[in-house]
Design a protein around this motif. Sequence first.
Motif, PDB file in Angstrom:
ATOM      1  N   LEU A 134       0.490  -1.028   0.134  1.00  0.00           N
ATOM      2  CA  LEU A 134      -0.054  -0.470   0.222  1.00  0.00           C
ATOM      3  C   LEU A 134       0.606   1.042   0.064  1.00  0.00           C
ATOM      4  O   LEU A 134       1.931   0.940   0.827  1.00  0.00           O
ATOM      5  CB  LEU A 134      -0.686   0.068   1.171  1.00  0.00           C
ATOM      6  CG  LEU A 134      -2.088  -0.844   1.602  1.00  0.00           C
ATOM      7  CD1 LEU A 134      -2.669  -1.144   2.568  1.00  0.00           C
ATOM      8  CD2 LEU A 134      -3.298  -1.182   0.206  1.00  0.00           C
ATOM      9  N   ASP A 135       0.570   2.030  -0.936  1.00  0.00           N
ATOM     10  CA  ASP A 135       1.261   3.637  -1.066  1.00  0.00           C
ATOM     11  C   ASP A 135       0.501   4.368   0.699  1.00  0.00           C
ATOM     12  O   ASP A 135      -0.549   3.896   1.557  1.00  0.00           O
ATOM     13  CB  ASP A 135       0.877   4.751  -2.078  1.00  0.00           C
ATOM     14  CG  ASP A 135      -0.405   4.537  -2.330  1.00  0.00           C
ATOM     15  OD1 ASP A 135      -1.166   5.101  -1.772  1.00  0.00           O
ATOM     16  OD2 ASP A 135      -0.854   4.492  -3.786  1.00  0.00           O
ATOM     17  N   ARG A 136       1.309   5.218   0.527  1.00  0.00           N
ATOM     18  CA  ARG A 136       1.683   6.616   1.691  1.00  0.00           C
ATOM     19  C   ARG A 136      -0.087   6.791   2.216  1.00  0.00           C
ATOM     20  O   ARG A 136      -0.795   6.935   2.805  1.00  0.00           O
ATOM     21  CB  ARG A 136       2.503   7.784   1.675  1.00  0.00           C
ATOM     22  CG  ARG A 136       2.564   8.137   2.645  1.00  0.00           C
ATOM     23  CD  ARG A 136       3.028   9.020   3.088  1.00  0.00           C
ATOM     24  NE  ARG A 136       4.611   8.989   2.725  1.00  0.00           N
ATOM     25  CZ  ARG A 136       5.523   9.550   2.853  1.00  0.00           C
ATOM     26  NH1 ARG A 136       5.590  11.186   2.504  1.00  0.00           N
ATOM     27  NH2 ARG A 136       6.376   9.823   2.968  1.00  0.00           N
ATOM     28  N   ASP A 137      -0.990   7.334   0.722  1.00  0.00           N
ATOM     29  CA  ASP A 137      -1.806   7.556   0.794  1.00  0.00           C
ATOM     30  C   ASP A 137      -3.332   7.121   1.248  1.00  0.00           C
ATOM     31  O   ASP A 137      -3.805   7.100   2.212  1.00  0.00           O
ATOM     32  CB  ASP A 137      -2.848   8.270  -0.468  1.00  0.00           C
ATOM     33  CG  ASP A 137      -1.565   9.317  -1.280  1.00  0.00           C
ATOM     34  OD1 ASP A 137      -1.246  10.481  -0.097  1.00  0.00           O
ATOM     35  OD2 ASP A 137      -1.408  10.087  -1.932  1.00  0.00           O
ATOM     36  N   GLU A 138      -2.648   5.172   1.015  1.00  0.00           N
ATOM     37  CA  GLU A 138      -3.682   4.453   1.508  1.00  0.00           C
ATOM     38  C   GLU A 138      -3.188   3.979   2.448  1.00  0.00           C
ATOM     39  O   GLU A 138      -4.741   3.023   2.918  1.00  0.00           O
ATOM     40  CB  GLU A 138      -3.577   2.775  -0.001  1.00  0.00           C
ATOM     41  CG  GLU A 138      -3.698   2.679  -0.645  1.00  0.00           C
ATOM     42  CD  GLU A 138      -3.382   2.348  -1.908  1.00  0.00           C
ATOM     43  OE1 GLU A 138      -4.477   1.986  -3.062  1.00  0.00           O
ATOM     44  OE2 GLU A 138      -2.673   1.489  -1.467  1.00  0.00           O
ATOM     45  N   LEU A 139      -2.453   3.605   2.813  1.00  0.00           N
ATOM     46  CA  LEU A 139      -2.768   4.001   4.826  1.00  0.00           C
ATOM     47  C   LEU A 139      -2.949   5.154   5.098  1.00  0.00           C
ATOM     48  O   LEU A 139      -2.997   4.366   6.549  1.00  0.00           O
ATOM     49  CB  LEU A 139      -1.300   3.387   5.060  1.00  0.00           C
ATOM     50  CG  LEU A 139      -0.260   2.530   4.423  1.00  0.00           C
ATOM     51  CD1 LEU A 139       1.407   2.600   4.413  1.00  0.00           C
ATOM     52  CD2 LEU A 139      -0.873   0.840   4.414  1.00  0.00           C
ATOM     53  N   GLN A 140      -3.126   5.792   4.506  1.00  0.00           N
ATOM     54  CA  GLN A 140      -3.802   6.500   5.676  1.00  0.00           C
ATOM     55  C   GLN A 140      -5.791   5.770   5.986  1.00  0.00           C
ATOM     56  O   GLN A 140      -6.275   7.185   6.726  1.00  0.00           O
ATOM     57  CB  GLN A 140      -4.333   8.077   5.017  1.00  0.00           C
ATOM     58  CG  GLN A 140      -3.188   9.196   5.582  1.00  0.00           C
ATOM     59  CD  GLN A 140      -3.102  10.440   4.142  1.00  0.00           C
ATOM     60  OE1 GLN A 140      -4.010  10.157   3.275  1.00  0.00           O
ATOM     61  NE2 GLN A 140      -1.989  10.664   4.152  1.00  0.00           N
ATOM     62  N   ASP A 141      -6.143   4.976   4.826  1.00  0.00           N
ATOM     63  CA  ASP A 141      -7.456   4.995   5.284  1.00  0.00           C
ATOM     64  C   ASP A 141      -7.064   3.303   5.235  1.00  0.00           C
ATOM     65  O   ASP A 141      -8.722   3.131   5.782  1.00  0.00           O
ATOM     66  CB  ASP A 141      -8.415   4.682   3.967  1.00  0.00           C
ATOM     67  CG  ASP A 141      -8.458   5.822   3.949  1.00  0.00           C
ATOM     68  OD1 ASP A 141      -8.519   7.193   4.347  1.00  0.00           O
ATOM     69  OD2 ASP A 141      -7.915   7.492   2.490  1.00  0.00           O
ATOM     70  N   VAL A 142      -5.903   2.991   5.489  1.00  0.00           N
ATOM     71  CA  VAL A 142      -6.244   1.936   6.089  1.00  0.00           C
ATOM     72  C   VAL A 142      -5.319   0.872   7.432  1.00  0.00           C
ATOM     73  O   VAL A 142      -4.333   1.468   7.217  1.00  0.00           O
ATOM     74  CB  VAL A 142      -5.833   0.411   4.505  1.00  0.00           C
ATOM     75  CG1 VAL A 142      -5.462  -1.350   5.332  1.00  0.00           C
ATOM     76  CG2 VAL A 142      -6.333   0.658   3.388  1.00  0.00           C
ATOM     77  N   ASP A 143      -5.675  -0.174   8.022  1.00  0.00           N
ATOM     78  CA  ASP A 143      -4.827   0.457   9.268  1.00  0.00           C
ATOM     79  C   ASP A 143      -4.392  -0.968   9.330  1.00  0.00           C
ATOM     80  O   ASP A 143      -5.863  -1.968   9.172  1.00  0.00           O
ATOM     81  CB  ASP A 143      -6.232   0.778  10.860  1.00  0.00           C
ATOM     82  CG  ASP A 143      -4.482   0.284  11.890  1.00  0.00           C
ATOM     83  OD1 ASP A 143      -3.456   0.402  11.851  1.00  0.00           O
ATOM     84  OD2 ASP A 143      -5.588  -0.183  12.652  1.00  0.00           O
ATOM     85  N   VAL A 144      -3.811  -1.920  10.067  1.00  0.00           N
ATOM     86  CA  VAL A 144      -2.989  -3.516   9.998  1.00  0.00           C
ATOM     87  C   VAL A 144      -2.886  -3.455  10.547  1.00  0.00           C
ATOM     88  O   VAL A 144      -1.352  -2.692  10.969  1.00  0.00           O
ATOM     89  CB  VAL A 144      -2.211  -3.271   8.243  1.00  0.00           C
ATOM     90  CG1 VAL A 144      -2.064  -5.368   8.488  1.00  0.00           C
ATOM     91  CG2 VAL A 144      -3.134  -3.703   6.490  1.00  0.00           C
ATOM     92  N   LYS A 145      -2.799  -4.895  11.286  1.00  0.00           N
ATOM     93  CA  LYS A 145      -2.334  -4.584  12.774  1.00  0.00           C
ATOM     94  C   LYS A 145      -2.891  -6.672  13.438  1.00  0.00           C
ATOM     95  O   LYS A 145      -3.562  -7.339  12.186  1.00  0.00           O
ATOM     96  CB  LYS A 145      -2.947  -4.270  13.733  1.00  0.00           C
ATOM     97  CG  LYS A 145      -4.567  -4.375  14.327  1.00  0.00           C
ATOM     98  CD  LYS A 145      -5.043  -3.387  15.284  1.00  0.00           C
ATOM     99  CE  LYS A 145      -6.371  -2.951  15.294  1.00  0.00           C
ATOM    100  NZ  LYS A 145      -6.790  -1.596  16.170  1.00  0.00           N
ATOM    101  N   VAL A 146      -2.261  -6.637  13.287  1.00  0.00           N
ATOM    102  CA  VAL A 146      -2.069  -8.433  14.668  1.00  0.00           C
ATOM    103  C   VAL A 146      -2.884  -7.980  15.955  1.00  0.00           C
ATOM    104  O   VAL A 146      -2.207  -7.770  16.584  1.00  0.00           O
ATOM    105  CB  VAL A 146      -1.333  -9.776  14.157  1.00  0.00           C
ATOM    106  CG1 VAL A 146      -0.825 -10.430  14.594  1.00  0.00           C
ATOM    107  CG2 VAL A 146      -0.864  -8.893  13.181  1.00  0.00           C
TER     108      VAL A 146
END
Length: 285
Positions: A134-146
């Motif tokens: 994911l690019d920087r802009d996408e990471l503003q709307d996507v959160d990935v965690k375990v």
Amino acid sequence: MKSLSLVSLFAISTLAVGCVSQKKYNELQSRHNQLQTQHNALTSQNQQCQSDLSSSKTRISSLEDQLTSERANLSSLQAALDKCLTASTQGGVNIAKLVDEINASNKYIQHLVNLKNKSDSLNMVLTNNLTRSLDRDELQDVDVKVLKGVVYISLSDNMLYKTGSYEISEIAGNTLGKIAKVIKDYRDYDVLVEGNTDNVPINRPNIRNNWDLSALRASSVVQALQNSYGVDPKRLTAGGRGEYNPVAGNDTEAGRTRNRRTQIIVTPKLDQFMDLIEKAPDSKE
């Protein structure tokens, strides 16, 4: 004669309007029935996915309890061995038995630890692959965690949908495609798509409440993963949680924005995982 013709023409026009109204009513009634059937199906899927997720959490908790119990058992056996060695030299047979039990316990504990480490490693690799794709802009709307051995991919509704809608926006397609590519690489993982809303009542035709909206949104993402990106539908489950799983307060716009989200939850296939856990290592190894 001319007056009679006008009356007849008015009567015919009235009948025609009545026919069109009945047809429109039938179409609306049919659409209502279709939506009711879809709602019933989505409600059933939601109940099933909630049951599956609860079972997953219970099994993971059981594994952690089992690890704790085995460690306590090992400590107890070691203490018994020490006591036996100190008390007498005549318990050779018992000592040998204790040693075998300790060795077997050690092997099983290591087996469980290795399984957990393997699962954690796979989850970390999956998370890293998603983040890097994911690019920087996408990471503003996507959160990935375990969390507790499960990968959570949280997508904001601003990116996925138009306000109050369950149709996926065009700008979300590229991001979903990247997520789908990583999911497809992990074929031994199941995928639960879970819709969430804030507590603001919905006011849209054919959407009765936030339960409907969250379930329809989850279903839209599932169908996009299947139809547009080729994810095996047997791995997919759609469910809606409405406004009842908030991650922030609904008393501010920022909190409501965080609560309006769709989560893609990636979990190991529990049947296969539990089979591995139940296969204790051979004591002869």
